[in-house]
Scaffold this motif. Structure first.
Motif, PDB file in Angstrom:
ATOM      1  N   ILE A  72       0.874  -1.172   0.000  1.00 61.82           N
ATOM      2  CA  ILE A  72       0.000   0.000   0.000  1.00 61.82           C
ATOM      3  C   ILE A  72       0.911   1.222   0.000  1.00 61.82           C
ATOM      4  CG2 ILE A  72      -1.729   1.341   1.254  1.00 61.82           C
ATOM      5  CD1 ILE A  72      -2.701  -1.322   2.496  1.00 61.82           C
ATOM      6  N   ILE A  99      -6.940  -5.992  -1.522  1.00 55.72           N
ATOM      7  CA  ILE A  99      -5.596  -5.509  -1.196  1.00 55.72           C
ATOM      8  C   ILE A  99      -4.525  -6.592  -1.098  1.00 55.72           C
ATOM      9  CG2 ILE A  99      -4.276  -4.325   0.611  1.00 55.72           C
ATOM     10  CD1 ILE A  99      -6.751  -2.456   0.903  1.00 55.72           C
ATOM     11  N   THR A 104      -1.408  -1.258  -4.144  1.00 53.50           N
ATOM     12  CA  THR A 104      -2.470  -0.288  -3.924  1.00 53.50           C
ATOM     13  C   THR A 104      -1.863   1.095  -3.730  1.00 53.50           C
ATOM     14  OG1 THR A 104      -3.814  -1.985  -2.853  1.00 53.50           O
ATOM     15  CG2 THR A 104      -4.404   0.311  -2.401  1.00 53.50           C
ATOM     16  N   ILE A 113      -5.899  -0.026  -7.296  1.00 58.65           N
ATOM     17  CA  ILE A 113      -5.467  -1.349  -6.846  1.00 58.65           C
ATOM     18  C   ILE A 113      -5.171  -2.178  -8.083  1.00 58.65           C
ATOM     19  CG2 ILE A 113      -6.083  -3.416  -5.562  1.00 58.65           C
ATOM     20  CD1 ILE A 113      -7.975  -1.666  -3.871  1.00 58.65           C
TER      21      ILE A 113
END
Length: 117
Positions: A72, A99, A104, A113
């Motif tokens: 992320i 995720i 992401t 994503i």
């Protein structure tokens, strides 16, 4: 979810993730100045999703094709710390199933994503 937060991630985000029941290893607490490569390896050993503000993880994932449990990338410059925390937690609540295993990118106006092929 299980996360590894890079040391560039705001402490308040780490605290809010933990308060939300997530397990978070925070590099600033235990492994300051560790290389991105080392952190990615550590995250893989623990099946943890990397949370970072460092675009270099994109290089590891896309160019070097490194295996990961998910990354992320936080691009939330300009938001207050409370807004950053709220935004990250909202994305996790709303898109948690997408995720793991993906790359992401969270920005103030969008969430992208992408699976890594």
């Amino acid at each position: 979810m299980n996360f590894l937060a890079d040391e560039g991630v705001d402490r308040q985000i780490v605290d809010r993730l933990r308060a939300g029941g997530h397990e978070v290893y925070y590099a600033a607490e235990s492994a300051p100045a560790s290389s991105d490569d080392h952190l990615l390896q550590y995250a893989n050993e623990r099946h943890a999703i990397v949370v970072t503000s460092d675009k270099d993880f994109g290089e590891l994932v896309y160019r070097m094709r490194r295996v990961h449990a998910g990354v992320i990338l936080l691009r939330l410059t300009g938001l207050s710390i409370d807004a950053k925390c709220d935004h990250v937690l909202a994305v996790l609540r709303e898109r948690a199933a997408e995720i793991p295993g993906a790359f992401t990118v969270i920005t103030p106006g969008a969430v992208r994503i992408r699976g890594v092929a």
